[in-house]
Design a protein around this motif. Structure first.
Motif, short mmCIF file in Angstrom:
data_model
loop_
_atom_site.label_atom_id
_atom_site.label_comp_id
_atom_site.label_asym_id
_atom_site.label_seq_id
_atom_site.Cartn_x
_atom_site.Cartn_y
_atom_site.Cartn_z
N VAL A 26 0.76 -1.12 0.00
CA VAL A 26 -0.08 -0.08 -0.17
C VAL A 26 0.20 1.39 0.33
O VAL A 26 0.45 1.88 -0.53
N VAL A 27 2.15 0.97 1.20
CA VAL A 27 2.73 2.74 0.89
C VAL A 27 3.46 2.62 -0.82
O VAL A 27 3.89 3.52 -1.17
N ALA A 28 3.81 1.54 -0.71
CA ALA A 28 4.63 1.94 -2.30
C ALA A 28 4.27 2.25 -3.43
O ALA A 28 4.18 2.90 -4.70
N ARG A 29 3.03 1.39 -3.71
CA ARG A 29 1.14 2.03 -4.21
C ARG A 29 1.39 3.53 -4.37
O ARG A 29 1.07 4.28 -5.55
N TYR A 30 0.97 3.66 -3.07
CA TYR A 30 0.29 5.17 -2.93
C TYR A 30 0.92 6.12 -2.64
O TYR A 30 1.09 7.47 -2.89
N PRO A 32 4.39 7.19 -3.07
CA PRO A 32 5.39 7.88 -4.04
C PRO A 32 4.38 8.94 -5.04
O PRO A 32 4.56 10.08 -5.72
N GLU A 33 3.08 8.77 -5.25
CA GLU A 33 2.06 9.63 -6.41
C GLU A 33 2.19 10.62 -5.47
O GLU A 33 2.14 11.93 -6.04
N MET A 34 1.79 10.49 -3.55
CA MET A 34 1.13 11.37 -3.31
C MET A 34 2.65 12.44 -3.26
O MET A 34 2.63 13.46 -2.70
N LEU A 35 3.68 11.80 -3.37
CA LEU A 35 5.40 13.25 -2.60
C LEU A 35 6.04 13.63 -3.99
O LEU A 35 6.52 13.92 -3.84
N GLU A 36 5.62 13.24 -4.97
CA GLU A 36 5.56 13.45 -6.48
C GLU A 36 6.03 15.24 -6.02
O GLU A 36 5.26 15.79 -6.09
#
Length: 72
Positions: A26-30, A32-36
């Motif tokens: 879940v962390v790896a999926r969501y 990185p998009e959030m922190l872009e």
């Protein structure tokens, strides 16, 4: 503490492994998009937070594995 093995220990270990796998996915999926586009220092703090937050429920689970009772 008794010397005989308890069924809660292997079940608890499996719960920990399953929970960590699900949490990591879940962390790896969501995240990185959030922190872009965020600053690298802020990203580091966020990843450190998510890297440590899984430890919060671990105390209760370990206590249950050892005693069979939930910690109040």
């Amino acid at each position: 503490m008794t010397d005989e093995p308890k069924w809660r220990v292997p079940v608890g270990i499996l719960l920990i492994l399953f929970g960590l796998i699900v949490y990591a996915l879940v962390v790896a999926r969501y995240v990185p998009e959030m922190l872009e586009g965020w600053n690298v220092a802020v990203q580091t703090i966020v990843y450190l937070f998510f890297g440590l937050v899984w430890l919060l429920p671990l105390g209760r689970l370990l206590n249950w594995m050892e005693t069979g009772h939930k910690k109040d």
